[in-house]
Design a protein around this motif. Structure first.
Motif, mmCIF file in Angstrom:
data_model
loop_
_atom_site.group_PDB
_atom_site.id
_atom_site.type_symbol
_atom_site.label_atom_id
_atom_site.label_comp_id
_atom_site.label_asym_id
_atom_site.label_seq_id
_atom_site.Cartn_x
_atom_site.Cartn_y
_atom_site.Cartn_z
ATOM 1 N N ASP A 103 0.848 -1.189 0.000
ATOM 2 C CA ASP A 103 0.000 0.000 0.000
ATOM 3 C C ASP A 103 0.883 1.237 0.000
ATOM 4 O O ASP A 103 1.704 1.411 0.914
ATOM 5 C CB ASP A 103 -0.898 -0.009 1.242
ATOM 6 C CG ASP A 103 -1.960 1.082 1.222
ATOM 7 O OD1 ASP A 103 -1.789 2.077 0.491
ATOM 8 O OD2 ASP A 103 -2.954 0.944 1.960
ATOM 9 N N ARG A 105 0.312 4.033 0.978
ATOM 10 C CA ARG A 105 0.120 4.798 2.207
ATOM 11 C C ARG A 105 1.011 4.305 3.342
ATOM 12 O O ARG A 105 1.153 4.987 4.365
ATOM 13 C CB ARG A 105 -1.353 4.756 2.624
ATOM 14 C CG ARG A 105 -2.283 5.491 1.669
ATOM 15 C CD ARG A 105 -3.735 5.275 2.017
ATOM 16 N NE ARG A 105 -4.113 3.866 1.878
ATOM 17 C CZ ARG A 105 -5.335 3.394 2.099
ATOM 18 N NH1 ARG A 105 -6.292 4.232 2.475
ATOM 19 N NH2 ARG A 105 -5.594 2.108 1.941
ATOM 20 N N ASP A 106 1.645 3.131 3.161
ATOM 21 C CA ASP A 106 2.585 2.629 4.155
ATOM 22 C C ASP A 106 4.007 3.124 3.908
ATOM 23 O O ASP A 106 4.920 2.777 4.670
ATOM 24 C CB ASP A 106 2.574 1.096 4.171
ATOM 25 C CG ASP A 106 1.290 0.530 4.772
ATOM 26 O OD1 ASP A 106 0.737 1.173 5.689
ATOM 27 O OD2 ASP A 106 0.838 -0.539 4.317
ATOM 28 N N THR A 130 1.191 9.166 -0.682
ATOM 29 C CA THR A 130 1.734 8.407 0.450
ATOM 30 C C THR A 130 1.661 9.155 1.774
ATOM 31 O O THR A 130 1.609 8.525 2.836
ATOM 32 C CB THR A 130 3.211 8.050 0.202
ATOM 33 O OG1 THR A 130 3.983 9.269 0.113
ATOM 34 C CG2 THR A 130 3.372 7.242 -1.090
ATOM 35 N N GLY A 131 1.733 10.479 1.726
ATOM 36 C CA GLY A 131 1.839 11.262 2.957
ATOM 37 C C GLY A 131 3.227 11.201 3.563
ATOM 38 O O GLY A 131 3.432 11.628 4.706
#
Length: 303
Positions: A103, A105-106, A130-131
């Protein structure tokens, strides 16, 4: 760079890399055969051409395009991405991360090699997906925040297109101490010359209890626009040579590069050259030093 600092960083990386992944999948499905990438991509391929992702070694994966490298290093506390490719190429990188079962986002941190649009032009897109915090030297961070090639860059007059600025967090790396991202240790090596903020990175990945030191060596290529003379910038040349020497002296089992062809990626995936090669960084550095010497000699002859 201090050998003590580098070895301390690699020891910490080995501990993290060899730890079992907890809470995050090592891969949700079978890892594609690396030879599939070699079949899909030519030696000097298009920067944005999609190619299948593959495992390089252990928890290090290739998620870039056919012509531009991006690497994903997976860990128990999240993942680390290195480079984004172009703005269009960033979509390929994100798709490849997902194709491996991870993911985006990880991803907790995004490291960079050097601040040219072909390697960081998609950084804003990657950060939005992703942030993650972007990690770069101060010189590279300035370029990332503006989206424009630095005026002092050797290729400033080459017509590099602007790219979307990075508006999210950037962590600036000012020395070569090991850093920990997502529970894994990475050691930066300052290797300016191709750009002012160029950085090489080393870490360890393990498979079946065998750990290898992976070094992502920046381009180290003394190319420029038509008006730039490296010999007019002795401080940069000195730093260039120091960076090349650091690469030559670094512990190194697997050498990778921002342009896969620079590290003979296809030949190594097809078995024509070994993937694990303790002499790889020395050979890469020797080639870089020879190119720099040839460039300075050409300038000295009036070229």
């Amino acid at each position: 760079m201090s050998a003590r600092i580098l070895l301390a960083g690699l020891a910490a990386a080995a501990t993290a890399a060899c730890a079992p992944l907890v809470g995050l999948p090592n891969s949700a499905g079978p890892t594609p055969d690396p030879r599939a990438w070699a079949a899909a991509c030519t030696e000097m391929d298009d920067w944005d051409k999609p190619g299948p992702p593959f495992r390089v070694y252990g928890n290090t994966y290739y998620v870039g395009t056919c012509g531009i490298t991006a690497l994903l290093v997976t860990g128990p506390q999240g993942h680390v991405l290195i480079d984004s490719g172009t703005d269009k190429g960033a979509d390929v990188v994100l798709a490849n991360i997902r194709a491996l079962g991870f993911d985006p986002r990880d991803v907790k941190a995004v490291l960079i090699s050097h601040e040219h649009f072909d390697h960081v032009g998609g950084m804003a897109r990657i950060q939005a997906a992703t942030g993650a915090t972007v990690v770069a030297t101060p010189d590279a961070a300035k370029v990332l925040r503006t989206g424009k090639t630095a005026a002092a860059d050797p290729q400033a007059g080459s017509g590099h297109p602007p790219f979307a600025p990075v508006s999210g967090p950037i962590s600036e790396v000012r020395d070569e101490r090991p850093r920990t991202f997502a529970g894994m240790a990475f050691t930066p090596m300052m290797t300016p010359g191709h750009t002012l903020g160029a950085t090489s990175w080393s870490w360890q990945s393990c498979a079946d209890g065998v750990c290898q030191t992976i070094v992502y060596v920046d381009s180290l290529n003394p190319i420029s626009d038509e008006t730039y003379r490296f010999s007019d910038h002795p401080a940069l040349v000195s730093a260039f040579r120091a960076g090349i020497a650091s690469v030559a002296a670094a512990p190194c089992d697997v050498v990778l590069a921002p342009h896969p062809s620079a590290a003979a990626m296809r030949d190594r995936l097809l078995g024509a050259k070994p993937l694990v090669d303790p002499a790889g960084c020395r050979a890469y550095a020797a080639t870089a030093a020879a190119r720099l010497d040839a460039r300075l000699a050409k300038e000295g002859a009036g070229g």
